[in-house]
Design a protein around this motif. Structure first.
Motif, PDB file in Angstrom:
ATOM      1  N   VAL A  75       0.807  -1.040   0.010  1.00 23.69           N
ATOM      2  CA  VAL A  75       0.135  -0.092  -0.001  1.00 23.69           C
ATOM      3  C   VAL A  75       0.901   1.231   0.040  1.00 23.69           C
ATOM      4  O   VAL A  75       2.113   1.206   0.072  1.00 23.69           O
ATOM      5  CB  VAL A  75      -0.874   0.185   1.142  1.00 23.69           C
ATOM      6  N   ARG A  76       0.304   2.506  -0.092  1.00 21.48           N
ATOM      7  CA  ARG A  76       1.006   3.705  -0.156  1.00 21.48           C
ATOM      8  C   ARG A  76       0.710   4.513   1.128  1.00 21.48           C
ATOM      9  O   ARG A  76       1.459   5.214   1.221  1.00 21.48           O
ATOM     10  CB  ARG A  76       0.439   4.268  -1.377  1.00 21.48           C
ATOM     11  N   THR A  77      -0.419   4.414   1.911  1.00 18.97           N
ATOM     12  CA  THR A  77      -0.703   5.356   2.812  1.00 18.97           C
ATOM     13  C   THR A  77      -0.930   4.550   4.116  1.00 18.97           C
ATOM     14  O   THR A  77      -1.068   3.366   4.257  1.00 18.97           O
ATOM     15  CB  THR A  77      -1.989   6.165   2.465  1.00 18.97           C
ATOM     16  N   ARG A  78      -0.972   5.389   5.235  1.00 16.84           N
ATOM     17  CA  ARG A  78      -1.285   4.830   6.462  1.00 16.84           C
ATOM     18  C   ARG A  78      -2.680   4.394   6.594  1.00 16.84           C
ATOM     19  O   ARG A  78      -2.807   3.413   7.202  1.00 16.84           O
ATOM     20  CB  ARG A  78      -1.140   6.242   7.607  1.00 16.84           C
ATOM     21  N   ILE A  79      -3.525   5.057   6.123  1.00 22.67           N
ATOM     22  CA  ILE A  79      -4.814   4.564   6.071  1.00 22.67           C
ATOM     23  C   ILE A  79      -5.102   3.153   5.471  1.00 22.67           C
ATOM     24  O   ILE A  79      -5.586   2.237   5.712  1.00 22.67           O
ATOM     25  CB  ILE A  79      -5.881   5.502   5.388  1.00 22.67           C
TER      26      ILE A  79
END
Length: 92
Positions: A75-79
């Motif tokens: 993934v790319r984001t914290r969420i």
């Protein structure tokens, strides 16, 4: 000619989306205890700074643990990382 180019771009985007949405197998994802701790605090809305203070490490160290977890989770984001970790049963 313009329609053909648009069709190719659309197909490329769709392939990219499929690749990015393909979740890794739970058995193949191994996160360190620190990465899981950082993700757990991110899940409840704590910033990297807050998490660092809680865990007794620097904000930058928390950010690096999260970045490494993003890579392992694909993934790319914290969420996205929190959601993927939950989907894989890594977060309780």
């Amino acid at each position: 000619m313009v329609l053909d180019f648009a069709s190719v771009r659309c197909a490329m985007r769709m392939l990219k989306l499929e690749e990015s949405s393909a979740s890794p197998d739970r058995n193949l994802v191994v996160l360190s205890s620190r990465q899981l701790e950082c993700l757990s605090w991110a899940e409840v809305g704590k910033s990297a700074r807050d998490t660092g203070q809680i865990l007794g490490i620097s904000q930058r160290t928390v950010e690096k643990h999260l970045e490494q977890a993003y890579g392992l989770l694909g993934v790319r984001t914290r969420i996205q990382a929190v959601v993927r970790a939950r989907q894989l049963g890594l977060l309780d």
